[in-house]
Design a protein around this motif. Sequence first.
Motif, PDB file in Angstrom:
ATOM      1  N   ARG A  30       0.726  -1.175  -0.007  1.00 41.23           N
ATOM      2  CA  ARG A  30       0.132  -0.003  -0.033  1.00 41.23           C
ATOM      3  C   ARG A  30       0.799   1.308   0.087  1.00 41.23           C
ATOM      4  O   ARG A  30       0.757   2.089  -0.751  1.00 41.23           O
ATOM      5  CB  ARG A  30      -1.087   0.153   1.224  1.00 41.23           C
ATOM      6  N   ASN A  31       1.988   1.241   0.770  1.00 42.06           N
ATOM      7  CA  ASN A  31       2.803   2.331   0.867  1.00 42.06           C
ATOM      8  C   ASN A  31       3.656   2.517  -0.416  1.00 42.06           C
ATOM      9  O   ASN A  31       3.752   3.705  -1.093  1.00 42.06           O
ATOM     10  CB  ASN A  31       3.782   2.213   1.875  1.00 42.06           C
ATOM     11  N   GLY A  32       3.668   1.524  -1.243  1.00 42.41           N
ATOM     12  CA  GLY A  32       4.409   1.532  -2.511  1.00 42.41           C
ATOM     13  C   GLY A  32       3.328   2.152  -3.711  1.00 42.41           C
ATOM     14  O   GLY A  32       3.911   2.926  -4.419  1.00 42.41           O
ATOM     15  N   ILE A  33       2.170   2.011  -3.402  1.00 40.19           N
ATOM     16  CA  ILE A  33       1.024   2.711  -4.123  1.00 40.19           C
ATOM     17  C   ILE A  33       1.246   4.076  -4.041  1.00 40.19           C
ATOM     18  O   ILE A  33       1.287   5.173  -4.806  1.00 40.19           O
ATOM     19  CB  ILE A  33      -0.256   2.262  -4.188  1.00 40.19           C
ATOM     20  N   ALA A  34       1.332   4.510  -2.686  1.00 41.84           N
ATOM     21  CA  ALA A  34       1.330   6.057  -2.432  1.00 41.84           C
ATOM     22  C   ALA A  34       2.556   6.574  -2.997  1.00 41.84           C
ATOM     23  O   ALA A  34       2.677   7.767  -3.568  1.00 41.84           O
ATOM     24  CB  ALA A  34       1.451   6.233  -0.801  1.00 41.84           C
ATOM     25  N   ASN A  35       3.514   6.043  -2.845  1.00 47.39           N
ATOM     26  CA  ASN A  35       4.988   6.506  -3.351  1.00 47.39           C
ATOM     27  C   ASN A  35       4.882   6.434  -5.042  1.00 47.39           C
ATOM     28  O   ASN A  35       5.416   7.628  -5.530  1.00 47.39           O
ATOM     29  CB  ASN A  35       6.162   5.586  -3.103  1.00 47.39           C
ATOM     30  N   ALA A  36       4.575   5.463  -5.610  1.00 48.90           N
ATOM     31  CA  ALA A  36       4.179   5.481  -7.062  1.00 48.90           C
ATOM     32  C   ALA A  36       3.319   6.690  -7.495  1.00 48.90           C
ATOM     33  O   ALA A  36       3.558   7.477  -8.297  1.00 48.90           O
ATOM     34  CB  ALA A  36       3.931   4.538  -7.481  1.00 48.90           C
ATOM     35  N   PHE A  37       2.238   6.956  -6.653  1.00 47.35           N
ATOM     36  CA  PHE A  37       1.439   8.255  -6.935  1.00 47.35           C
ATOM     37  C   PHE A  37       2.210   9.398  -6.878  1.00 47.35           C
ATOM     38  O   PHE A  37       2.107  10.467  -7.314  1.00 47.35           O
ATOM     39  CB  PHE A  37       0.159   8.237  -6.275  1.00 47.35           C
ATOM     40  N   ALA A  38       2.993   9.536  -5.618  1.00 49.64           N
ATOM     41  CA  ALA A  38       4.017  11.005  -5.559  1.00 49.64           C
ATOM     42  C   ALA A  38       4.767  11.166  -6.768  1.00 49.64           C
ATOM     43  O   ALA A  38       5.016  12.148  -7.208  1.00 49.64           O
ATOM     44  CB  ALA A  38       4.834  10.663  -4.312  1.00 49.64           C
ATOM     45  N   GLN A  39       5.231  10.102  -7.275  1.00 51.07           N
ATOM     46  CA  GLN A  39       6.157  10.309  -8.681  1.00 51.07           C
ATOM     47  C   GLN A  39       5.213  10.645  -9.739  1.00 51.07           C
ATOM     48  O   GLN A  39       5.352  11.753 -10.465  1.00 51.07           O
ATOM     49  CB  GLN A  39       6.551   9.149  -9.221  1.00 51.07           C
ATOM     50  N   ILE A  40       3.980  10.487  -9.770  1.00 48.53           N
ATOM     51  CA  ILE A  40       3.017  11.013 -10.831  1.00 48.53           C
ATOM     52  C   ILE A  40       2.704  12.306 -10.546  1.00 48.53           C
ATOM     53  O   ILE A  40       2.677  13.118 -11.400  1.00 48.53           O
ATOM     54  CB  ILE A  40       1.581   9.997 -10.852  1.00 48.53           C
ATOM     55  N   ASP A  41       2.406  12.649  -9.328  1.00 43.12           N
ATOM     56  CA  ASP A  41       1.960  13.866  -8.791  1.00 43.12           C
ATOM     57  C   ASP A  41       2.897  14.916  -9.210  1.00 43.12           C
ATOM     58  O   ASP A  41       2.475  16.200  -9.615  1.00 43.12           O
ATOM     59  CB  ASP A  41       1.716  13.780  -7.109  1.00 43.12           C
ATOM     60  N   VAL A  42       4.388  14.527  -9.152  1.00 47.94           N
ATOM     61  CA  VAL A  42       5.236  15.588  -9.505  1.00 47.94           C
ATOM     62  C   VAL A  42       5.194  15.946 -11.058  1.00 47.94           C
ATOM     63  O   VAL A  42       5.350  17.095 -11.220  1.00 47.94           O
ATOM     64  CB  VAL A  42       6.838  14.896  -9.287  1.00 47.94           C
ATOM     65  N   GLN A  43       5.020  14.940 -11.903  1.00 47.73           N
ATOM     66  CA  GLN A  43       5.001  15.097 -13.023  1.00 47.73           C
ATOM     67  C   GLN A  43       3.715  15.720 -13.327  1.00 47.73           C
ATOM     68  O   GLN A  43       3.486  16.839 -14.653  1.00 47.73           O
ATOM     69  CB  GLN A  43       4.879  13.932 -13.805  1.00 47.73           C
ATOM     70  N   LEU A  44       2.437  15.657 -12.857  1.00 52.28           N
ATOM     71  CA  LEU A  44       1.212  16.188 -13.310  1.00 52.28           C
ATOM     72  C   LEU A  44       1.495  17.883 -12.881  1.00 52.28           C
ATOM     73  O   LEU A  44       1.090  18.502 -13.549  1.00 52.28           O
ATOM     74  CB  LEU A  44       0.139  15.658 -12.593  1.00 52.28           C
ATOM     75  N   ALA A  86      -6.232  14.352  -4.996  1.00 53.09           N
ATOM     76  CA  ALA A  86      -5.655  12.843  -4.966  1.00 53.09           C
ATOM     77  C   ALA A  86      -4.346  12.849  -4.244  1.00 53.09           C
ATOM     78  O   ALA A  86      -4.160  11.834  -3.541  1.00 53.09           O
ATOM     79  CB  ALA A  86      -5.228  12.488  -6.482  1.00 53.09           C
ATOM     80  N   SER A  87      -3.690  14.057  -4.289  1.00 51.44           N
ATOM     81  CA  SER A  87      -2.288  13.989  -3.482  1.00 51.44           C
ATOM     82  C   SER A  87      -2.685  13.993  -1.942  1.00 51.44           C
ATOM     83  O   SER A  87      -1.731  13.539  -1.187  1.00 51.44           O
ATOM     84  CB  SER A  87      -1.338  15.080  -4.168  1.00 51.44           C
ATOM     85  N   GLY A  88      -3.800  14.654  -1.610  1.00 52.75           N
ATOM     86  CA  GLY A  88      -4.034  14.528  -0.288  1.00 52.75           C
ATOM     87  C   GLY A  88      -4.402  13.250   0.386  1.00 52.75           C
ATOM     88  O   GLY A  88      -4.383  13.038   1.532  1.00 52.75           O
ATOM     89  N   ALA A  89      -5.118  12.592  -0.651  1.00 58.39           N
ATOM     90  CA  ALA A  89      -5.551  11.067  -0.153  1.00 58.39           C
ATOM     91  C   ALA A  89      -5.482  10.372  -1.339  1.00 58.39           C
ATOM     92  O   ALA A  89      -6.320   9.784  -1.785  1.00 58.39           O
ATOM     93  CB  ALA A  89      -7.011  11.210   0.279  1.00 58.39           C
ATOM     94  N   PRO A  90      -4.066   9.851  -1.298  1.00 54.04           N
ATOM     95  CA  PRO A  90      -3.985   9.048  -2.753  1.00 54.04           C
ATOM     96  C   PRO A  90      -4.713   7.579  -2.759  1.00 54.04           C
ATOM     97  O   PRO A  90      -4.663   7.019  -3.702  1.00 54.04           O
ATOM     98  CB  PRO A  90      -2.557   8.990  -2.838  1.00 54.04           C
ATOM     99  N   LEU A  91      -4.891   7.262  -1.587  1.00 54.54           N
ATOM    100  CA  LEU A  91      -5.678   5.861  -1.404  1.00 54.54           C
ATOM    101  C   LEU A  91      -7.088   5.801  -1.331  1.00 54.54           C
ATOM    102  O   LEU A  91      -7.702   4.967  -1.081  1.00 54.54           O
ATOM    103  CB  LEU A  91      -4.958   5.153  -0.293  1.00 54.54           C
ATOM    104  N   ALA A  92      -7.724   6.825  -1.176  1.00 53.63           N
ATOM    105  CA  ALA A  92      -9.254   7.138  -1.148  1.00 53.63           C
ATOM    106  C   ALA A  92     -10.026   6.684  -2.351  1.00 53.63           C
ATOM    107  O   ALA A  92      -9.467   6.735  -3.572  1.00 53.63           O
ATOM    108  CB  ALA A  92      -9.515   8.596  -0.810  1.00 53.63           C
ATOM    109  N   ALA A  93     -10.924   5.894  -1.846  1.00 51.60           N
ATOM    110  CA  ALA A  93     -11.774   5.431  -3.129  1.00 51.60           C
ATOM    111  C   ALA A  93     -12.305   6.510  -3.833  1.00 51.60           C
ATOM    112  O   ALA A  93     -12.703   7.406  -3.663  1.00 51.60           O
ATOM    113  CB  ALA A  93     -13.076   4.748  -2.453  1.00 51.60           C
TER     114      ALA A  93
END
Length: 197
Positions: A30-44, A86-93
């Motif tokens: 689950r933490n890996g997903i949050a980290n991967a989203f952080a990488q997307i967030d930077v590019q977005l 999404a960056s505030g809650a990357p795992l929220a449904a």
Amino acid sequence: MSVAQWVLLVLVLVIGFWAVGAYNRLVRLRNGIANAFAQIDVQLKRRHDLVPNLVEVARKYLAHEAQTLEAVIAARNQARTAEQAASGAPLAAGVMGTLSGAEQLLGGAIGRLMAVAEDYPELKADATMRELSEELASTENRIGFARQAYNDHTLAYNDAVQEFPALIVARLFGFTPQAMLESTTSDAERQPVRVQF
């Protein structure tokens, strides 16, 4: 202690160690997903910062295309709002679906802007416009790679959450499957290239 009690104690300890291991694995995934989203967030964020500059350069050439420029800015603002949520809650449904939709809308608006820009040789020749277009294309590629990494992490997590016997621990502690990110490229942009002679 009798042999039966020792066997029961060992069995309880084995199940306990397995449950702790399964829980820790799910947390890592689950933490890996949050980290991967952080990488997307930077590019977005990078993409969202480029769009106003692109529109501003195009504005001086496309004065009568105000509707196209406004659509790009509106789509950018909507995508920026979805990205912040999404960056505030990357795992929220549901937040990833909203983000994907907003980014797809922005991608379509940028695509229309670029198509309109093709009709203006002065705009195509503008050095700043070329640089911004190249920077945007590079950012789109980075977003694609980051999205793939995110989806890989999400797939591994979803598999772990749904596999037996780990799904018992997942259900006990509220680990739920996560949504994959879809491409931000619109269907119109994905049309195959046609070569004609």
